[in-house]
Design an enzyme around this catalytic site. Sequence first.
Site, short mmCIF file in Angstrom:
data_model
loop_
_atom_site.label_atom_id
_atom_site.label_comp_id
_atom_site.label_asym_id
_atom_site.label_seq_id
_atom_site.Cartn_x
_atom_site.Cartn_y
_atom_site.Cartn_z
N LYS A 13 0.83 -1.22 0.00
CA LYS A 13 0.00 0.00 0.00
C LYS A 13 0.86 1.27 0.00
O LYS A 13 0.64 2.19 -0.77
CB LYS A 13 -0.93 0.04 1.24
CG LYS A 13 -1.85 -1.16 1.35
CD LYS A 13 -2.74 -1.06 2.59
CE LYS A 13 -2.01 -1.09 3.91
NZ LYS A 13 -1.31 -2.36 4.21
N ARG A 88 -9.92 0.80 8.20
CA ARG A 88 -9.54 -0.57 8.53
C ARG A 88 -10.64 -1.32 9.24
O ARG A 88 -10.48 -2.50 9.53
CB ARG A 88 -8.36 -0.52 9.48
CG ARG A 88 -7.03 -0.88 8.88
CD ARG A 88 -5.99 -0.56 9.94
NE ARG A 88 -4.82 -1.32 9.82
CZ ARG A 88 -3.72 -0.90 9.20
NH1 ARG A 88 -3.68 0.26 8.61
NH2 ARG A 88 -2.67 -1.67 9.18
N ARG A 153 11.17 -1.34 11.24
CA ARG A 153 9.98 -1.06 12.05
C ARG A 153 9.84 -2.06 13.19
O ARG A 153 9.99 -3.27 12.99
CB ARG A 153 8.74 -1.11 11.15
CG ARG A 153 8.29 0.28 10.74
CD ARG A 153 7.24 0.25 9.68
NE ARG A 153 6.04 -0.48 10.05
CZ ARG A 153 4.97 -0.55 9.29
NH1 ARG A 153 4.97 0.06 8.12
NH2 ARG A 153 3.92 -1.23 9.68
P1 AP5 Z 1 4.86 -1.52 1.79
O1 AP5 Z 1 4.58 -0.69 0.60
O2 AP5 Z 1 5.62 -0.91 2.91
O3 AP5 Z 1 3.52 -2.24 2.30
P2 AP5 Z 1 2.29 -1.71 3.14
O4 AP5 Z 1 1.06 -2.34 2.58
O5 AP5 Z 1 2.33 -0.23 3.26
O6 AP5 Z 1 2.62 -2.42 4.52
P3 AP5 Z 1 2.48 -1.92 6.01
O7 AP5 Z 1 3.17 -2.94 6.84
O8 AP5 Z 1 2.90 -0.50 6.14
O9 AP5 Z 1 0.95 -2.05 6.23
P4 AP5 Z 1 0.20 -2.13 7.57
O10 AP5 Z 1 -1.18 -1.95 7.13
O11 AP5 Z 1 0.46 -3.33 8.39
O12 AP5 Z 1 0.90 -0.97 8.44
P5 AP5 Z 1 0.47 0.52 8.77
O13 AP5 Z 1 1.69 1.33 8.82
O14 AP5 Z 1 -0.65 0.95 7.92
O15 AP5 Z 1 5.67 -2.80 1.27
C1 AP5 Z 1 6.13 -3.79 2.18
C2 AP5 Z 1 7.51 -4.30 1.77
O16 AP5 Z 1 7.40 -4.98 0.51
C3 AP5 Z 1 8.55 -3.19 1.53
O17 AP5 Z 1 9.80 -3.67 1.92
C4 AP5 Z 1 8.51 -2.95 0.02
O18 AP5 Z 1 9.74 -2.47 -0.47
C5 AP5 Z 1 8.19 -4.33 -0.49
N1 AP5 Z 1 7.38 -4.31 -1.71
C6 AP5 Z 1 6.35 -3.45 -2.02
N2 AP5 Z 1 5.83 -3.75 -3.22
C7 AP5 Z 1 6.53 -4.84 -3.68
C8 AP5 Z 1 6.46 -5.63 -4.86
N3 AP5 Z 1 5.56 -5.36 -5.81
N4 AP5 Z 1 7.32 -6.66 -5.00
C9 AP5 Z 1 8.26 -6.94 -4.02
N5 AP5 Z 1 8.36 -6.22 -2.88
C10 AP5 Z 1 7.52 -5.19 -2.71
O19 AP5 Z 1 -0.09 0.32 10.27
C11 AP5 Z 1 0.76 -0.01 11.33
C12 AP5 Z 1 -0.04 -0.11 12.63
O20 AP5 Z 1 -0.64 1.15 12.93
C13 AP5 Z 1 -1.21 -1.11 12.61
O21 AP5 Z 1 -0.79 -2.41 12.93
C14 AP5 Z 1 -2.14 -0.51 13.68
O22 AP5 Z 1 -1.67 -0.81 14.96
C15 AP5 Z 1 -1.95 0.99 13.46
N6 AP5 Z 1 -2.93 1.54 12.50
C16 AP5 Z 1 -2.64 2.15 11.30
N7 AP5 Z 1 -3.76 2.54 10.69
C17 AP5 Z 1 -4.78 2.18 11.49
C18 AP5 Z 1 -6.21 2.30 11.38
N8 AP5 Z 1 -6.78 2.85 10.31
N9 AP5 Z 1 -6.96 1.79 12.38
C19 AP5 Z 1 -6.40 1.23 13.48
N10 AP5 Z 1 -5.07 1.08 13.65
C20 AP5 Z 1 -4.26 1.55 12.65
MG MG Z 2 2.65 1.08 4.90
#
Ligand code: AP5
Ligand code: MG
Length: 208
Positions: A13, A88, A153
């Site tokens: 994402k 979410r 992270r």
């Molecule tokens: P990346 O692009 O970083 O993936 P992502 O989907 O952004 O993954 P996240 O781990 O950030 O998502 P998440 O939803 O768990 O975390 P968030 O920060 O939102 O890509 C991942 C990896 O793959 C990278 O190394 C990249 O280089 C690689 N990659 C990308 N595309 C690729 C491809 N095509 N091929 C190969 N490799 C590739 O949330 C974190 C925490 O915050 C949650 O757990 C929760 O506690 C809290 N939180 C955030 N938002 C909310 C909400 N709305 N409600 C409640 N809690 C929330």
């Molecule tokens: Mg992310």
Amino acid sequence: MRIILLGAPASGKGTQADKLGARFGVPKVSTGDMLRAALKAGTPLGKEAEKYMSAGGLVPDSVVIGLVEERLGEADARTGFILDGFPRTVPQAEALSALLQRLGTPLDGVVQIDVDRELLMERATLRRTDKRSGQIYHLKYNPPPPDAELEHRADDREETVKKRLDAYDAMTAALLPHYQRLGLLKRVDGVGEPAQITGRILSALGKN
Ligand code: AP5
Ligand code: MG
């Protein structure tokens, strides 16, 4: 361009939101990034959120809804935004829909980025981010340049990633039928080169 990127942890994402945001000149709005910034700054909100984030659970709806309401009210989000990681839960989706109705700015679409669980684990555990720019790298698929200041992270350790994946299945997967019913959901295969996936998202949205 007003879209939501939906997908499991590490589905890509953030990577896609950066590319789409740059292409359309609209901000990426990532609740995860906003919460991590609050945590780094040591604000009360950051300290409260850390309890949930470090356990791989979801931060309470009221907290993230407040953050997004404030962010989407800023001038640069007026012409559009790429939402990454919000909504979410169904209550978050309902709050967003009420907000967009008030602002008179409907969504263009909701894109689900689909990646198998096994691959998600590898993507998360080998992810590294540049501290200064926020640029996302991967030790195997997108290696960082030698001068990057890398950060791992805290929630990307294997045990926590498993819990985040479970939270996705338990709570966020319910958004798929929700947006399907509204006729907004597009599903995109998230396996391939990042640029290829951007192309798939644009065609799914009819924007290329
Ligand atoms: P990346 O692009 O970083 O993936 P992502 O989907 O952004 O993954 P996240 O781990 O950030 O998502 P998440 O939803 O768990 O975390 P968030 O920060 O939102 O890509 C991942 C990896 O793959 C990278 O190394 C990249 O280089 C690689 N990659 C990308 N595309 C690729 C491809 N095509 N091929 C190969 N490799 C590739 O949330 C974190 C925490 O915050 C949650 O757990 C929760 O506690 C809290 N939180 C955030 N938002 C909310 C909400 N709305 N409600 C409640 N809690 C929330
Ligand atoms: Mg992310």
